[in-house]
Design a protein around this motif. Structure first.
Motif, PDB file in Angstrom:
ATOM      1  N   GLU B  94     -28.999  44.137  27.336  1.00  0.00           N
ATOM      2  CA  GLU B  94     -27.664  44.796  27.824  1.00  0.00           C
ATOM      3  C   GLU B  94     -27.670  45.532  29.243  1.00  0.00           C
ATOM      4  OE1 GLU B  94     -26.882  47.845  25.082  1.00  0.00           O
ATOM      5  OE2 GLU B  94     -26.105  48.635  26.067  1.00  0.00           O
ATOM      6  N   LEU B  95     -28.990  46.462  29.772  1.00  0.00           N
ATOM      7  CA  LEU B  95     -28.884  47.049  30.391  1.00  0.00           C
ATOM      8  C   LEU B  95     -29.342  46.000  31.990  1.00  0.00           C
ATOM      9  CD1 LEU B  95     -31.324  49.828  29.374  1.00  0.00           C
ATOM     10  CD2 LEU B  95     -29.723  50.107  31.118  1.00  0.00           C
ATOM     11  N   PHE B  96     -30.185  44.592  31.921  1.00  0.00           N
ATOM     12  CA  PHE B  96     -29.795  43.462  32.476  1.00  0.00           C
ATOM     13  C   PHE B  96     -28.140  43.175  32.617  1.00  0.00           C
ATOM     14  CE2 PHE B  96     -29.479  39.309  33.118  1.00  0.00           C
ATOM     15  CZ  PHE B  96     -30.455  38.706  34.749  1.00  0.00           C
ATOM     16  N   GLU B  97     -27.954  43.530  32.504  1.00  0.00           N
ATOM     17  CA  GLU B  97     -25.794  42.993  32.324  1.00  0.00           C
ATOM     18  C   GLU B  97     -25.580  44.004  33.050  1.00  0.00           C
ATOM     19  OE1 GLU B  97     -23.803  42.140  29.004  1.00  0.00           O
ATOM     20  OE2 GLU B  97     -21.974  41.700  30.233  1.00  0.00           O
ATOM     21  N   ARG B  98     -26.180  45.612  32.920  1.00  0.00           N
ATOM     22  CA  ARG B  98     -24.749  45.898  33.527  1.00  0.00           C
ATOM     23  C   ARG B  98     -25.655  46.651  34.778  1.00  0.00           C
ATOM     24  NH1 ARG B  98     -26.346  52.560  31.924  1.00  0.00           N
ATOM     25  NH2 ARG B  98     -27.355  51.954  33.851  1.00  0.00           N
ATOM     26  N   LEU B  99     -26.655  46.839  35.239  1.00  0.00           N
ATOM     27  CA  LEU B  99     -27.507  46.896  36.972  1.00  0.00           C
ATOM     28  C   LEU B  99     -26.662  45.279  37.674  1.00  0.00           C
ATOM     29  CD1 LEU B  99     -31.278  48.145  35.612  1.00  0.00           C
ATOM     30  CD2 LEU B  99     -29.214  49.110  36.347  1.00  0.00           C
ATOM     31  N   CYS B 100     -26.801  44.109  37.286  1.00  0.00           N
ATOM     32  CA  CYS B 100     -26.496  43.176  37.765  1.00  0.00           C
ATOM     33  C   CYS B 100     -24.970  43.780  38.131  1.00  0.00           C
ATOM     34  CB  CYS B 100     -26.234  42.164  37.058  1.00  0.00           C
ATOM     35  SG  CYS B 100     -28.317  41.326  36.668  1.00  0.00           S
ATOM     36  N   ASP B 101     -24.300  44.634  36.723  1.00  0.00           N
ATOM     37  CA  ASP B 101     -22.523  44.158  37.887  1.00  0.00           C
ATOM     38  C   ASP B 101     -22.957  45.038  38.800  1.00  0.00           C
ATOM     39  OD1 ASP B 101     -21.602  42.306  36.007  1.00  0.00           O
ATOM     40  OD2 ASP B 101     -21.281  43.249  34.427  1.00  0.00           O
ATOM     41  N   ASP B 102     -23.627  46.720  38.431  1.00  0.00           N
ATOM     42  CA  ASP B 102     -22.965  47.880  39.261  1.00  0.00           C
ATOM     43  C   ASP B 102     -23.753  47.419  40.912  1.00  0.00           C
ATOM     44  OD1 ASP B 102     -22.979  49.617  36.940  1.00  0.00           O
ATOM     45  OD2 ASP B 102     -24.711  50.298  36.579  1.00  0.00           O
ATOM     46  N   VAL B 103     -24.666  46.486  40.885  1.00  0.00           N
ATOM     47  CA  VAL B 103     -25.498  46.011  41.711  1.00  0.00           C
ATOM     48  C   VAL B 103     -23.892  45.457  42.964  1.00  0.00           C
ATOM     49  CG1 VAL B 103     -26.601  44.200  43.349  1.00  0.00           C
ATOM     50  CG2 VAL B 103     -27.784  46.044  41.425  1.00  0.00           C
ATOM     51  N   LEU B 104     -23.114  44.960  42.145  1.00  0.00           N
ATOM     52  CA  LEU B 104     -22.308  43.954  42.556  1.00  0.00           C
ATOM     53  C   LEU B 104     -21.231  44.752  42.698  1.00  0.00           C
ATOM     54  CD1 LEU B 104     -22.314  40.804  40.239  1.00  0.00           C
ATOM     55  CD2 LEU B 104     -22.837  40.117  42.587  1.00  0.00           C
ATOM     56  N   ALA B 105     -21.284  46.056  41.734  1.00  0.00           N
ATOM     57  CA  ALA B 105     -20.080  46.803  42.439  1.00  0.00           C
ATOM     58  C   ALA B 105     -19.953  47.582  43.716  1.00  0.00           C
ATOM     59  CB  ALA B 105     -19.532  47.794  40.819  1.00  0.00           C
ATOM     60  N   ALA B 106     -20.929  47.373  43.815  1.00  0.00           N
ATOM     61  CA  ALA B 106     -21.523  48.237  44.957  1.00  0.00           C
ATOM     62  C   ALA B 106     -21.375  47.425  46.317  1.00  0.00           C
ATOM     63  CB  ALA B 106     -23.672  48.676  44.708  1.00  0.00           C
ATOM     64  N   ARG B 107     -21.277  46.617  45.986  1.00  0.00           N
ATOM     65  CA  ARG B 107     -21.231  45.338  46.972  1.00  0.00           C
ATOM     66  C   ARG B 107     -22.302  44.881  48.067  1.00  0.00           C
ATOM     67  NH1 ARG B 107     -14.387  43.877  48.737  1.00  0.00           N
ATOM     68  NH2 ARG B 107     -14.290  44.250  46.416  1.00  0.00           N
ATOM     69  N   LEU B 108     -23.080  44.791  46.828  1.00  0.00           N
ATOM     70  CA  LEU B 108     -24.786  44.328  47.908  1.00  0.00           C
ATOM     71  C   LEU B 108     -24.384  43.006  48.162  1.00  0.00           C
ATOM     72  CD1 LEU B 108     -25.514  47.607  47.517  1.00  0.00           C
ATOM     73  CD2 LEU B 108     -28.206  46.941  46.696  1.00  0.00           C
ATOM     74  N   GLU B 109     -24.643  42.702  49.491  1.00  0.00           N
ATOM     75  CA  GLU B 109     -24.790  41.695  49.076  1.00  0.00           C
ATOM     76  C   GLU B 109     -26.568  40.557  50.024  1.00  0.00           C
ATOM     77  OE1 GLU B 109     -22.687  41.483  53.591  1.00  0.00           O
ATOM     78  OE2 GLU B 109     -21.420  42.292  52.501  1.00  0.00           O
ATOM     79  N   ARG B 110     -26.243  39.496  50.232  1.00  0.00           N
ATOM     80  CA  ARG B 110     -27.541  38.917  50.453  1.00  0.00           C
ATOM     81  C   ARG B 110     -28.668  39.382  50.521  1.00  0.00           C
ATOM     82  NH1 ARG B 110     -27.959  32.189  50.052  1.00  0.00           N
ATOM     83  NH2 ARG B 110     -27.190  31.541  47.522  1.00  0.00           N
ATOM     84  N   GLY B 111     -28.431  40.272  51.956  1.00  0.00           N
ATOM     85  CA  GLY B 111     -29.243  40.502  52.441  1.00  0.00           C
ATOM     86  C   GLY B 111     -30.212  41.683  52.086  1.00  0.00           C
TER      87      GLY B 111
END
Lengths: 382, 382
Positions: B94-111
């Motif tokens: 559950e937290l793995f999923e939430r964190l992945c989503d939060d990182v994407l929501a913050a628009r972090l890129e591959r680099g």
């Protein structure tokens, strides 16, 4: 001097093998009609004594699971079957978690293997499970769609979707073996075959003009299922394998494989991945046309090239214009937002695959987003 | 001839650097007091211009987030902070999923980069997020416990727990930089420091008798926080780095790092990971004693070795017997079931780390489960 066994002779006639050269993680893609029936023997040769978790979807299971399971049992391979619903919606966290748990409940060990029997959805999902359970298990792909055979089963990209976009969570995890039974494609709906064919045509367009010419001459036989189909699959796999061997983690040249995909993905996302309106390969077909038209806008290619690409994609029955997608499309700004969130973005500037002619695509970094938006605005109002 | 800048001179006195040698994925572990205050400059040097997602837990955030965040801002590093509850329970889907989503929501890129500011739980969870978002982002570890500094932040193992056991879902994902501020350990509860120390002692026991002797002489200074602490952390990291460089994916020698861990994990699992009863390092301490006693049972070592290990682990205040764990323990068969499901199992036979003396451990494959069960039965009734 060499005493080649008769079975190898037979093999060389019936099947083609493409080697993906990745050092200690190298593997074979075997291509041909009737591989499903001898899958067990071939898997046992690569993973002797391994226990298997076969991940498949309900549609594929109905058509091919009995034959596949029989082949595994005959080769003495102990296996469990884990089914997921057919369709893109299965590429989500919830099913990833459930499958990981099911694989562990079946007590598979690190040396055992996950087998993906299905199309791209099953392959991507099962591959991410294989990458993650016990920090990496063996993985075998038995792709059952043309798209999966020529694209998603080659190269080790695995993953699931996030609410922020497709394939945003995943891993690079190479399989140990890929078995592409081209006879299975006889059971594929024509629309799905066509969609997969868009990726076949892509390999010609991005880097192999003679292959594109060959496809213009032979596409009907590829659709009909003759030896030309095997040839098209093998050449596509070889093209992808060559790029992947050079650039496994998409630091550079591998990006070429995204020809048509940045536009294509944005269209898929714009229709909320409703496959009634647009499937991935159709998005790629329209996306490839847009990439060529955008290249023309930048004076990289002439109208003759546009005409040739359009003629071939139309001939096989693929959509080529945004207006070919049924229903209302969102404005260009929405598409631009989707493109910005696409993972092919690097530090705010846009990266696109453009082309200087058939077989001559290249990676263009640092494109001005305004140029792309203007181009899309025009295409949307046509 | 060489003109060494003054700052490097200072660095060489204040900090030690351990290089983890993994070809193109090599990285430095920097160790010393006060690194948190200059974390920003050091991260900016490795990832210039990157945006960061700092993953931390609520306990660590209270103590150290302000100083860390200030250091990042001073170095011009744009960052978001993502907090999880403290404790092992955060290592879940559950937290793995939430964190992945939060990182994407913050628009972090591959680099861009994920930073783990915390102990082993935060490091393992954040590392799996870094491995999975966009199929792999940069990852920086700022371990805040002794355990994380000498063990979990070195070597690239990341992951979450499943209902079938600990760390069963994850990835190998190497960081780009590890900053181990040993002054942070002054804020650690004594019990947690001791538990981390079990892993320090492990490096001596498994392969470095002189280091174990040095620890017998210097452990009080290590606990007190003098230069001996930095030395102990650096030698531990170096020991682990050497093993990891040789065997990144635990095909062989890396298994030595599991000395005491198969028994230890089974005890942790037997108490349902209730940290009031047993924390990981305590399980490792008891597990190391059991591994030595089991080695004695197999006539590999004598009583003098047992006495020496027991004397040192007792001196620092670590538990050494199953009976040191408060409350009721399950029968040997339950522990054996847990061990069988442990990921260090290979094809049904048991793999254990045994020893021929201090600093002379080795991997023993194919142990008869019955021998282990009899040994555990006896230990449980003592």
């Amino acid at each position: 001097m060499t005493d080649t066994p008769a079975s190898a002779d037979l093999d060389a006639e019936r099947f083609q093998t493409v080697r993906v050269d990745l050092g200690s993680r190298s593997y074979d893609i075997v291509i041909g009609r009737g591989l499903l029936q001898e899958a067990g023997v071939r898997i046992a040769a690569v993973k002797p004594g391994a226990r298997l978790a076969v991940i498949t979807d309900e549609t594929v299971a109905k058509l091919h699971l009995d034959a596949f399971s029989k082949s595994l049992s005959e080769a003495g391979l102990d296996h469990v079957v884990l089914k997921v619903p057919a369709g893109e919606a299965s590429k989500r966290f919830e099913l990833f978690e459930r499958l990981c748990d099911d694989v562990l409940a079946a007590r598979l060990e690190r040396g055992d293997a996950i087998v993906a029997l299905g199309g791209g959805v099953v392959g991507d999902l099962a591959g991410f499970v294989a990458a993650s359970v016990r920090r990496g298990m063996s993985f075998i792909q038995v792709p059952t769609t043309l798209l999966a055979q020529v694209d998603s089963s080659v190269g080790g990209k695995t993953g699931i979707n996030s609410r922020h976009g497709k394939n945003l969570i995943g891993a690079f995890h190479q399989p140990d073996l890929v078995l592409a039974d081209t006879a299975i494609l006889d059971t594929l709906p024509l629309r799905d075959f066509r969609a997969g064919y868009a990726e076949v045509a892509k390999y010609g367009l991005l880097g192999d003009e003679p292959f594109f010419t060959w496809l213009e001459d032979n596409w009907k036989a590829v659709f009909a299922g003759g030896p030309e189909r095997d040839e098209a699959v093998a050449r596509s796999c070889q093209a992808k394998a060559d790029v992947v061997a050079e650039d496994e983690h998409e630091a550079g040249r591998r990006a070429l494989l995204n020809l048509g995909h940045t536009f294509g993905h944005s269209l898929e996302s714009a229709v909320s991945y409703e496959t009634e309106r647009l499937v991935h390969g159709e998005g790629v077909s329209i996306g490839m046309m847009l990439a060529h038209e955008f290249s023309q806008r930048l004076d990289l290619i002439g109208q003759d090239t546009i005409d040739r690409v359009e003629a071939h994609l139309s001939a096989v029955g693929l959509p080529i214009r945004i207006s070919d997608i049924p229903g209302q499309m969102p404005p260009a700004d929405t598409l631009m937002d989707i493109i910005a969130q696409d993972k092919k973005v690097s530090r705010g500037s846009l990266t696109f695959i453009l082309t200087r002619g058939i077989g001559r695509s290249f990676v263009e970094k640092g494109l001005d987003p305004a140029t792309v938006r203007d181009f899309l605005t025009e295409k949307l109002t046509r």
